[in-house]
Design an enzyme around this catalytic site. Structure first.
Site, PDB file in Angstrom:
ATOM      1  N   ARG A  35       7.749   6.334 -10.032  1.00 29.86           N
ATOM      2  CA  ARG A  35       7.997   7.238  -8.893  1.00 29.86           C
ATOM      3  C   ARG A  35       9.327   7.983  -9.087  1.00 29.86           C
ATOM      4  O   ARG A  35      10.083   8.197  -8.148  1.00 29.86           O
ATOM      5  CB  ARG A  35       8.011   6.476  -7.558  1.00 29.86           C
ATOM      6  CG  ARG A  35       6.742   5.700  -7.258  1.00 29.86           C
ATOM      7  CD  ARG A  35       5.518   6.619  -7.156  1.00 29.86           C
ATOM      8  NE  ARG A  35       4.311   5.820  -6.967  1.00 29.86           N
ATOM      9  CZ  ARG A  35       3.531   5.432  -7.978  1.00 29.86           C
ATOM     10  NH1 ARG A  35       3.819   5.779  -9.219  1.00 29.86           N
ATOM     11  NH2 ARG A  35       2.461   4.704  -7.750  1.00 29.86           N
TER      12      ARG A  35
ATOM     13  N   SER B  39       3.007   5.631   1.192  1.00 28.55           N
ATOM     14  CA  SER B  39       3.764   4.404   0.910  1.00 28.55           C
ATOM     15  C   SER B  39       5.249   4.694   1.070  1.00 28.55           C
ATOM     16  O   SER B  39       5.788   5.563   0.390  1.00 28.55           O
ATOM     17  CB  SER B  39       3.474   3.908  -0.506  1.00 28.55           C
ATOM     18  OG  SER B  39       2.106   3.585  -0.645  1.00 28.55           O
TER      19      SER B  39
ATOM     20  N   GLU C 284      10.569   5.368  -1.045  1.00 25.87           N
ATOM     21  CA  GLU C 284      10.006   6.419  -1.884  1.00 25.87           C
ATOM     22  C   GLU C 284      10.393   7.812  -1.376  1.00 25.87           C
ATOM     23  O   GLU C 284      10.748   8.669  -2.177  1.00 25.87           O
ATOM     24  CB  GLU C 284       8.474   6.286  -1.939  1.00 25.87           C
ATOM     25  CG  GLU C 284       7.975   5.205  -2.874  1.00 25.87           C
ATOM     26  CD  GLU C 284       6.503   5.366  -3.206  1.00 25.87           C
ATOM     27  OE1 GLU C 284       5.981   6.497  -3.088  1.00 25.87           O
ATOM     28  OE2 GLU C 284       5.881   4.369  -3.573  1.00 25.87           O
TER      29      GLU C 284
END
Length: 344
Positions: free
Chosen positions: A170, A244, A340
């Site tokens: 990520r 998420s 994130e």
């Protein structure tokens, strides 16, 4: 001589709620829509806006806004889709403003599979390599060919390959030293014609078994991924969220064994380098956060990894909830959760 394209318009005090999937209230003091290379060159070469600080906005699906944006907001809306025959592979290209899921479906319609495991991920094509989005055994870096990006200082358009993008979990160079310094215009992916389904995830294996299919088509895999995601994750058009919210922490074998010694049911996955990826959603759920709220922000009832806007939530409430979850998980497991989304 061709008629020059009109200069883009600078919009003032733009409500950003429609432009962030959390639906959080904030305004852009100044915003310009980038629909082409020429629009971006106009901004860079402008005597005032060229020197102004800038914020790059794609689909807003990975963003938590806690305040109004004072920098000039570049709303990237570059369109376009193309496909090239590259011998043993297909190379597909999309403008940074294209919606990611629509682009994935388009590649399947063109007979160029390979992105189906990334179906239904919200956001734009331009944001996909920034976050190195991934799901069900596939990450953008696995299919990535190259991208075109414009340097906001020099105005030069350069093409970057996989190595130059420094993809991580990520993560990419665009979240590190190129953050706010360059704008992605187009992205290309290389998809092998000798397609093989990626079915290593248990949810996909179960879907194949339930359907009685041993050799699924790319469209079937995409449909299974969509069904799984819809069952677990809220639709941002219905319930504001950024998907998420926390990364799955990656820890050493020793740390993983230490946590298992206290909580034998820990959900964890071995990695090729000997480390382990822990399920952040399981850690959060084990701390009792599922369904809890702070003001208008809450933890989704079906998936503890997702924070949601229960109605009129403010960015500060989302941030307070996230920090409380981080403190709780660290106190019980000694594990630090990393968000994130980009928090502004």
């Amino acid at each position: 001589m061709p008629t020059p394209s009109p200069a883009p318009q600078i919009e003032c005090d733009v409500d950003l709620r429609p432009y962030n999937s959390f639906g959080l209230p904030a305004k852009a003091r100044r915003l310009v829509r980038i629909g082409s290379d020429a629009d971006l060159h106009w901004v860079v070469n402008h005597p005032d806006w060229g020197r102004a600080s800038k914020f790059i906005l794609g689909g807003g699906s990975n963003l938590v806004l806690t305040k109004d944006l004072q920098p000039l907001v570049l709303k990237v809306e570059v369109p376009g889709r193309r496909i090239f025959d590259a011998g043993a592979d297909w190379v597909v290209e999309a403008g940074a403003g294209e919606r990611w899921h629509e682009f994935v479906r388009w590649t399947l319609e063109q007979g160029a599979p390979g992105l189906e495991n990334l179906s239904l991920i919200p956001g734009t094509v331009g944001a996909a390599p920034v976050q190195n989005i991934g799901a069900y055994g596939v990450e953008v870096k696995d299919r990535f060919e190259c991208l075109d990006t414009l340097d906001l200082m020099s105005g030069r358009v350069v093409t970057l390959g996989r190595e130059a993008c420094h993809f991580g979990y990520r993560d990419s160079v665009f979240k590190q030293h190129l953050a706010g310094r360059s704008v992605i215009l187009r992205v290309r992916f290389r998809l092998p014609k000798a397609w093989q389904p990626e079915l290593e995830y248990l949810d996909l294996q179960r879907a194949a078994e339930q359907a009685g299919v041993k050799e699924p088509t790319p469209e079937q895999v995409s449909n299974w991924v969509c069904a799984i995601r819809r069952a677990k994750l809220p639709d941002p058009a219905v319930i504001g969220n950024a998907g998420s919210f926390f990364k799955n922490p990656i820890v050493s074998e020793a740390v993983c064994r230490e946590v298992i010694a206290r909580d034998p049911h820990l959900v964890h996955y071995p990695l090729p380098d000997g480390r382990f990826k822990l399920a952040a959603g399981w850690l959060i759920d084990a701390c009792g956060w599922k369904g809890k709220s702070v003001g208008g922000a809450g933890v989704y009832e079906k998936q503890a990894l997702v924070l949601v806007n229960r109605g009129e939530a403010r960015g500060g409430e989302v941030l307070t909830l996230a920090q409380a979850i981080q403190a709780s998980v660290f106190a019980r497991f000694g594990i630090r959760l990393e968000p994130e989304p980009v928090v502004i």
